[in-house]
Scaffold this motif. Structure first.
Motif, short mmCIF file in Angstrom:
data_model
loop_
_atom_site.label_atom_id
_atom_site.label_comp_id
_atom_site.label_asym_id
_atom_site.label_seq_id
_atom_site.Cartn_x
_atom_site.Cartn_y
_atom_site.Cartn_z
N ALA A 15 56.05 44.55 34.73
CA ALA A 15 57.21 45.45 34.63
C ALA A 15 57.04 46.67 35.54
CB ALA A 15 57.47 45.86 33.19
N ASP A 16 56.63 46.43 36.76
CA ASP A 16 56.48 47.48 37.77
C ASP A 16 55.41 48.51 37.44
OD1 ASP A 16 58.54 46.26 39.24
OD2 ASP A 16 60.06 47.41 38.15
N ARG A 17 54.48 48.16 36.58
CA ARG A 17 53.34 49.03 36.29
C ARG A 17 52.07 48.24 36.53
NH1 ARG A 17 54.14 52.86 31.01
NH2 ARG A 17 56.03 53.85 31.73
N VAL A 18 51.07 48.91 37.03
CA VAL A 18 49.78 48.27 37.29
C VAL A 18 48.82 48.61 36.16
CG1 VAL A 18 47.82 48.14 38.87
CG2 VAL A 18 50.15 48.32 39.78
N TYR A 19 48.17 47.58 35.65
CA TYR A 19 47.23 47.74 34.56
C TYR A 19 45.84 47.28 35.02
CZ TYR A 19 51.40 48.30 31.75
OH TYR A 19 52.59 48.74 31.24
N PRO A 20 44.92 48.22 35.17
CA PRO A 20 43.54 47.81 35.51
C PRO A 20 42.85 47.30 34.24
CG PRO A 20 43.72 50.20 35.44
CD PRO A 20 45.08 49.66 35.15
N LEU A 21 42.21 46.16 34.36
CA LEU A 21 41.55 45.55 33.22
C LEU A 21 40.15 45.09 33.61
CD1 LEU A 21 44.42 43.19 32.03
CD2 LEU A 21 43.77 45.34 30.97
N THR A 22 39.25 45.09 32.66
CA THR A 22 37.96 44.46 32.82
C THR A 22 37.96 43.25 31.89
OG1 THR A 22 36.92 46.58 33.30
CG2 THR A 22 35.47 44.77 32.66
N VAL A 23 37.84 42.08 32.49
CA VAL A 23 37.98 40.85 31.71
C VAL A 23 36.83 39.90 32.04
CG1 VAL A 23 40.49 41.06 31.69
CG2 VAL A 23 39.40 39.71 33.49
N GLY A 24 36.64 38.95 31.17
CA GLY A 24 35.67 37.90 31.42
C GLY A 24 36.18 36.98 32.53
N TYR A 25 35.27 36.45 33.28
CA TYR A 25 35.62 35.56 34.40
C TYR A 25 36.54 34.43 33.92
CZ TYR A 25 35.03 32.37 38.32
OH TYR A 25 35.26 31.53 39.37
N SER A 26 36.24 33.87 32.76
CA SER A 26 37.01 32.74 32.25
C SER A 26 38.43 33.13 31.82
CB SER A 26 36.29 32.09 31.07
OG SER A 26 36.15 33.02 30.02
N GLU A 29 42.23 33.71 35.17
CA GLU A 29 43.35 32.83 35.55
C GLU A 29 44.47 32.88 34.51
OE1 GLU A 29 44.29 28.18 36.66
OE2 GLU A 29 42.22 28.78 36.35
N ALA A 30 44.12 32.83 33.24
CA ALA A 30 45.12 32.86 32.19
C ALA A 30 45.88 34.19 32.18
CB ALA A 30 44.48 32.61 30.82
N LEU A 31 45.18 35.29 32.39
CA LEU A 31 45.83 36.59 32.40
C LEU A 31 46.77 36.74 33.59
CD1 LEU A 31 42.86 38.83 31.25
CD2 LEU A 31 45.01 38.46 30.03
N ARG A 32 46.34 36.27 34.75
CA ARG A 32 47.22 36.34 35.93
C ARG A 32 48.45 35.46 35.75
NH1 ARG A 32 45.08 39.45 39.80
NH2 ARG A 32 42.83 39.65 39.96
N SER A 33 48.25 34.29 35.19
CA SER A 33 49.38 33.39 34.93
C SER A 33 50.35 34.01 33.92
CB SER A 33 48.86 32.05 34.41
OG SER A 33 49.92 31.20 34.08
N ALA A 34 49.81 34.59 32.85
CA ALA A 34 50.65 35.24 31.83
C ALA A 34 51.43 36.40 32.44
CB ALA A 34 49.79 35.72 30.67
N SER A 35 50.78 37.18 33.29
CA SER A 35 51.44 38.30 33.95
C SER A 35 52.62 37.82 34.79
CB SER A 35 50.43 39.04 34.83
OG SER A 35 51.06 40.00 35.63
N LYS A 36 52.43 36.74 35.52
CA LYS A 36 53.52 36.18 36.34
C LYS A 36 54.66 35.68 35.46
CE LYS A 36 50.64 34.86 40.23
NZ LYS A 36 50.00 33.76 40.96
N LYS A 37 54.33 35.01 34.36
CA LYS A 37 55.36 34.50 33.45
C LYS A 37 56.17 35.65 32.84
CE LYS A 37 53.22 30.12 32.33
NZ LYS A 37 52.60 29.28 31.31
N ILE A 38 55.49 36.72 32.49
CA ILE A 38 56.18 37.88 31.93
C ILE A 38 57.15 38.46 32.96
CG2 ILE A 38 55.88 40.27 31.14
CD1 ILE A 38 53.20 39.30 29.87
N ASP A 39 56.69 38.62 34.19
CA ASP A 39 57.56 39.18 35.23
C ASP A 39 58.76 38.28 35.52
OD1 ASP A 39 56.49 41.71 35.67
OD2 ASP A 39 55.07 41.00 37.19
N ILE A 40 58.55 36.97 35.50
CA ILE A 40 59.66 36.03 35.68
C ILE A 40 60.67 36.17 34.54
CG2 ILE A 40 60.28 33.57 35.63
CD1 ILE A 40 57.64 33.09 37.22
#
Length: 100
Positions: A15-26, A29-40
């Motif tokens: 939603a036009d905001r950047v969120y810096p996160l520290t996440v596990g390697y595993s 991919e899921a977080l990036r995919s979820a972010s894209k789905k939310i924006d769509i």
């Protein structure tokens, strides 16, 4: 430390905001995919319902994702219940056949 245990610093835009996160390697991919789905989904809500307030759009996205998860849970539970019922009937039929 294995690759799956490593922590990554990523930035997700929602939603036009950047969120810096520290996440596990595993999780990356899921977080990036979820972010894209939310924006769509945000884009679809804004186009179809003339909603301009990001908080309202994000609330609708949250409701949509939560209802999808709940529906899957309901569908899985119903499928499980039907399978158990069929197994009980098969067991009863086998008992009748074998007791003859």
């Amino acid at each position: 430390m294995s690759k799956n245990d490593e922590q990554l610093k990523i930035k997700l835009s929602i939603a036009d905001r950047v969120y810096p996160l520290t996440v596990g390697y595993s999780q990356e991919e899921a977080l990036r995919s979820a972010s894209k789905k939310i924006d769509i989904m945000i884009h679809q809500f804004e186009e179809n319902y003339a909603v301009r307030d990001k908080q309202d759009v994000l609330a609708m996205c949250a409701l949509q994702f939560a209802s999808q998860k709940e529906q899957k849970t309901i569908d899985t539970t119903e499928g499980y219940t039907k399978a158990v019922d069929r197994l009980i009937k098969l067991d009863e039929a086998l008992d009748r056949i074998l007791s003859k």
